[in-house]
Each structure stands twice: as C-alpha cells, then as structure tokens.
Design a protein around this motif. Structure first.
Motif, PDB file in Angstrom:
ATOM      1  N   MET A   1       0.834  -1.173   0.000  1.00 26.83           N
ATOM      2  CA  MET A   1       0.000   0.000   0.000  1.00 26.83           C
ATOM      3  C   MET A   1       0.886   1.246   0.000  1.00 26.83           C
ATOM      4  SD  MET A   1      -2.921   0.823   2.735  1.00 26.83           S
ATOM      5  CE  MET A   1      -3.974   2.178   2.581  1.00 26.83           C
ATOM      6  N   MET A   2       0.663   2.135  -0.946  1.00 28.03           N
ATOM      7  CA  MET A   2       1.463   3.344  -1.069  1.00 28.03           C
ATOM      8  C   MET A   2       0.764   4.509  -0.363  1.00 28.03           C
ATOM      9  SD  MET A   2       2.534   5.246  -4.523  1.00 28.03           S
ATOM     10  CE  MET A   2       4.273   5.420  -4.749  1.00 28.03           C
ATOM     11  N   HIS A   3       1.528   5.295   0.362  1.00 25.78           N
ATOM     12  CA  HIS A   3       0.989   6.459   1.045  1.00 25.78           C
ATOM     13  C   HIS A   3       1.456   7.714   0.323  1.00 25.78           C
ATOM     14  CE1 HIS A   3      -0.487   4.219   4.514  1.00 25.78           C
ATOM     15  NE2 HIS A   3       0.618   3.490   4.411  1.00 25.78           N
ATOM     16  N   THR A   4       0.544   8.651   0.150  1.00 26.93           N
ATOM     17  CA  THR A   4       0.860   9.910  -0.495  1.00 26.93           C
ATOM     18  C   THR A   4       0.652  11.035   0.509  1.00 26.93           C
ATOM     19  OG1 THR A   4       0.078   9.038  -2.600  1.00 26.93           O
ATOM     20  CG2 THR A   4       0.302  11.426  -2.419  1.00 26.93           C
ATOM     21  N   ALA A   5       1.624  11.904   0.619  1.00 26.04           N
ATOM     22  CA  ALA A   5       1.502  13.053   1.513  1.00 26.04           C
ATOM     23  C   ALA A   5       0.819  14.194   0.767  1.00 26.04           C
ATOM     24  CB  ALA A   5       2.863  13.497   2.008  1.00 26.04           C
ATOM     25  N   VAL A   6      -0.180  14.756   1.386  1.00 23.94           N
ATOM     26  CA  VAL A   6      -0.899  15.894   0.834  1.00 23.94           C
ATOM     27  C   VAL A   6      -0.926  16.974   1.899  1.00 23.94           C
ATOM     28  CG1 VAL A   6      -3.111  16.707  -0.058  1.00 23.94           C
ATOM     29  CG2 VAL A   6      -2.347  14.382  -0.580  1.00 23.94           C
ATOM     30  N   GLY A   7      -0.727  18.207   1.496  1.00 23.85           N
ATOM     31  CA  GLY A   7      -0.771  19.302   2.465  1.00 23.85           C
ATOM     32  C   GLY A   7      -1.734  20.381   2.022  1.00 23.85           C
ATOM     33  N   TRP A   8      -2.351  20.996   2.986  1.00 21.87           N
ATOM     34  CA  TRP A   8      -3.208  22.151   2.748  1.00 21.87           C
ATOM     35  C   TRP A   8      -2.622  23.315   3.517  1.00 21.87           C
ATOM     36  CZ3 TRP A   8      -8.897  20.342   3.983  1.00 21.87           C
ATOM     37  CH2 TRP A   8      -9.280  19.362   3.073  1.00 21.87           C
ATOM     38  N   HIS A   9      -2.705  24.475   2.934  1.00 25.61           N
ATOM     39  CA  HIS A   9      -2.275  25.687   3.621  1.00 25.61           C
ATOM     40  C   HIS A   9      -3.511  26.513   3.940  1.00 25.61           C
ATOM     41  CE1 HIS A   9       1.989  25.010   3.003  1.00 25.61           C
ATOM     42  NE2 HIS A   9       1.649  24.532   1.836  1.00 25.61           N
ATOM     43  N   VAL A  10      -3.688  26.796   5.210  1.00 20.65           N
ATOM     44  CA  VAL A  10      -4.803  27.617   5.660  1.00 20.65           C
ATOM     45  C   VAL A  10      -4.264  28.993   5.999  1.00 20.65           C
ATOM     46  CG1 VAL A  10      -6.619  27.895   7.396  1.00 20.65           C
ATOM     47  CG2 VAL A  10      -6.016  25.602   6.577  1.00 20.65           C
ATOM     48  N   GLU A  11      -4.909  30.025   5.485  1.00 21.49           N
ATOM     49  CA  GLU A  11      -4.510  31.401   5.774  1.00 21.49           C
ATOM     50  C   GLU A  11      -5.585  32.049   6.637  1.00 21.49           C
ATOM     51  OE1 GLU A  11      -3.627  33.650   2.255  1.00 21.49           O
ATOM     52  OE2 GLU A  11      -2.571  31.953   1.356  1.00 21.49           O
ATOM     53  N   LEU A  12      -5.141  32.803   7.627  1.00 21.84           N
ATOM     54  CA  LEU A  12      -6.042  33.578   8.479  1.00 21.84           C
ATOM     55  C   LEU A  12      -5.605  35.031   8.428  1.00 21.84           C
ATOM     56  CD1 LEU A  12      -6.483  31.468  11.727  1.00 21.84           C
ATOM     57  CD2 LEU A  12      -8.298  32.277  10.246  1.00 21.84           C
ATOM     58  N   GLU A  13      -6.546  35.920   8.187  1.00 23.82           N
ATOM     59  CA  GLU A  13      -6.277  37.354   8.206  1.00 23.82           C
ATOM     60  C   GLU A  13      -7.241  38.000   9.180  1.00 23.82           C
ATOM     61  OE1 GLU A  13      -6.427  39.104   4.344  1.00 23.82           O
ATOM     62  OE2 GLU A  13      -4.803  37.862   3.579  1.00 23.82           O
ATOM     63  N   PHE A  14      -6.758  39.024   9.884  1.00 19.95           N
ATOM     64  CA  PHE A  14      -7.568  39.703  10.886  1.00 19.95           C
ATOM     65  C   PHE A  14      -7.674  41.185  10.575  1.00 19.95           C
ATOM     66  CE2 PHE A  14      -5.574  36.041  12.900  1.00 19.95           C
ATOM     67  CZ  PHE A  14      -6.673  35.405  13.458  1.00 19.95           C
ATOM     68  N   MET A  15      -8.830  41.756  10.845  1.00 22.16           N
ATOM     69  CA  MET A  15      -9.073  43.184  10.793  1.00 22.16           C
ATOM     70  C   MET A  15      -9.610  43.558  12.174  1.00 22.16           C
ATOM     71  SD  MET A  15      -9.584  41.730   7.567  1.00 22.16           S
ATOM     72  CE  MET A  15     -11.158  41.044   7.899  1.00 22.16           C
ATOM     73  N   GLU A  16      -8.994  44.561  12.800  1.00 21.27           N
ATOM     74  CA  GLU A  16      -9.353  44.886  14.179  1.00 21.27           C
ATOM     75  C   GLU A  16      -9.529  46.375  14.384  1.00 21.27           C
ATOM     76  OE1 GLU A  16      -7.048  42.198  17.095  1.00 21.27           O
ATOM     77  OE2 GLU A  16      -5.701  42.492  15.385  1.00 21.27           O
ATOM     78  N   ASP A  17     -10.410  46.701  15.321  1.00 23.12           N
ATOM     79  CA  ASP A  17     -10.451  48.042  15.890  1.00 23.12           C
ATOM     80  C   ASP A  17     -10.509  47.849  17.411  1.00 23.12           C
ATOM     81  OD1 ASP A  17     -13.168  47.610  16.655  1.00 23.12           O
ATOM     82  OD2 ASP A  17     -13.906  48.505  14.800  1.00 23.12           O
ATOM     83  N   ASP A  18     -10.845  48.865  18.153  1.00 26.62           N
ATOM     84  CA  ASP A  18     -10.821  48.749  19.613  1.00 26.62           C
ATOM     85  C   ASP A  18     -11.853  47.784  20.176  1.00 26.62           C
ATOM     86  OD1 ASP A  18      -8.720  50.485  19.812  1.00 26.62           O
ATOM     87  OD2 ASP A  18      -9.967  52.247  20.226  1.00 26.62           O
ATOM     88  N   THR A  19     -12.894  47.506  19.418  1.00 27.28           N
ATOM     89  CA  THR A  19     -13.993  46.689  19.928  1.00 27.28           C
ATOM     90  C   THR A  19     -14.225  45.405  19.139  1.00 27.28           C
ATOM     91  OG1 THR A  19     -15.070  48.765  20.538  1.00 27.28           O
ATOM     92  CG2 THR A  19     -16.412  46.801  20.646  1.00 27.28           C
ATOM     93  N   HIS A  20     -13.948  45.412  17.851  1.00 25.80           N
ATOM     94  CA  HIS A  20     -14.293  44.290  16.982  1.00 25.80           C
ATOM     95  C   HIS A  20     -13.059  43.655  16.354  1.00 25.80           C
ATOM     96  CE1 HIS A  20     -17.763  47.038  16.978  1.00 25.80           C
ATOM     97  NE2 HIS A  20     -18.453  45.925  17.091  1.00 25.80           N
ATOM     98  N   THR A  21     -13.141  42.352  16.194  1.00 26.11           N
ATOM     99  CA  THR A  21     -12.124  41.612  15.441  1.00 26.11           C
ATOM    100  C   THR A  21     -12.857  40.756  14.419  1.00 26.11           C
ATOM    101  OG1 THR A  21     -10.680  41.511  17.371  1.00 26.11           O
ATOM    102  CG2 THR A  21     -10.191  39.999  15.559  1.00 26.11           C
TER     103      THR A  21
END
Length: 91
Positions: A1-21
């Motif tokens: 049985m052959m195994h294959t490596a697969v990767g996913w890249h997850v990106e997170l971006e934030f926008m913030e002010d004094d009260t909200h994210t």
C-alpha cells in the motif's frame, strides 16, 4: 500500500479596531478550489483590550465555519459520485 503526503495551507487574516475583530480563513485545495469563511468577535466594554483574545475567538469561529463548509463540500461530492444522499455528522 502506497501512502501519499498531501498538504493544505490555511490562511487567516484579521481586521481589528478597539472593539471588533474580524477574521477571514481561506484554504486552497489541491484542485485549485478555494474555500473561505468569516468569524467575528466583539469585546465587551468592561473587558480589557486584549487583541490576541479577539483574534483567537474570531479565528476559531472562522475555522469552525471553514470546517463546516468543507464537510458540506465533501458530502456533496460523495452524493454526486454515489448517486445517493449522505448524512454528514456535525461536530
């Protein structure tokens, strides 16, 4: 049985002010498909201003929504391939 490596890249971006994210999560799948989700956090006026905490809450909510979208996508693909209706298990 052959195994294959697969990767996913997850990106997170934030926008913030004094009260909200706001967070946007995005994953690009190997077929080029991009799935995006949003999360939001609001600081209560009596809480200390801790941007990292807002990022953690908004980021977790965005990742949770991303997970739900990926589950739905997977079940839609199962349904198309099998000709039957699958039943997703929600976490």
């Amino acid at each position: 049985m052959m195994h294959t490596a697969v990767g996913w890249h997850v990106e997170l971006e934030f926008m913030e002010d004094d009260t909200h994210t706001r967070a946007v999560a995005m994953v690009r799948l190997p077929d080029g498909t991009e799935v995006r989700a949003h999360g939001h956090a609001t600081r209560h006026h009596t809480d200390a201003n801790q941007p990292r905490v807002g990022e953690e809450v908004a980021g977790a909510r965005a990742l949770n929504e991303l997970a739900m979208q990926l589950l739905t996508k997977a079940h839609d693909e199962i349904d198309q391939a099998s000709g039957r209706i699958s039943h997703p298990i929600h976490v």
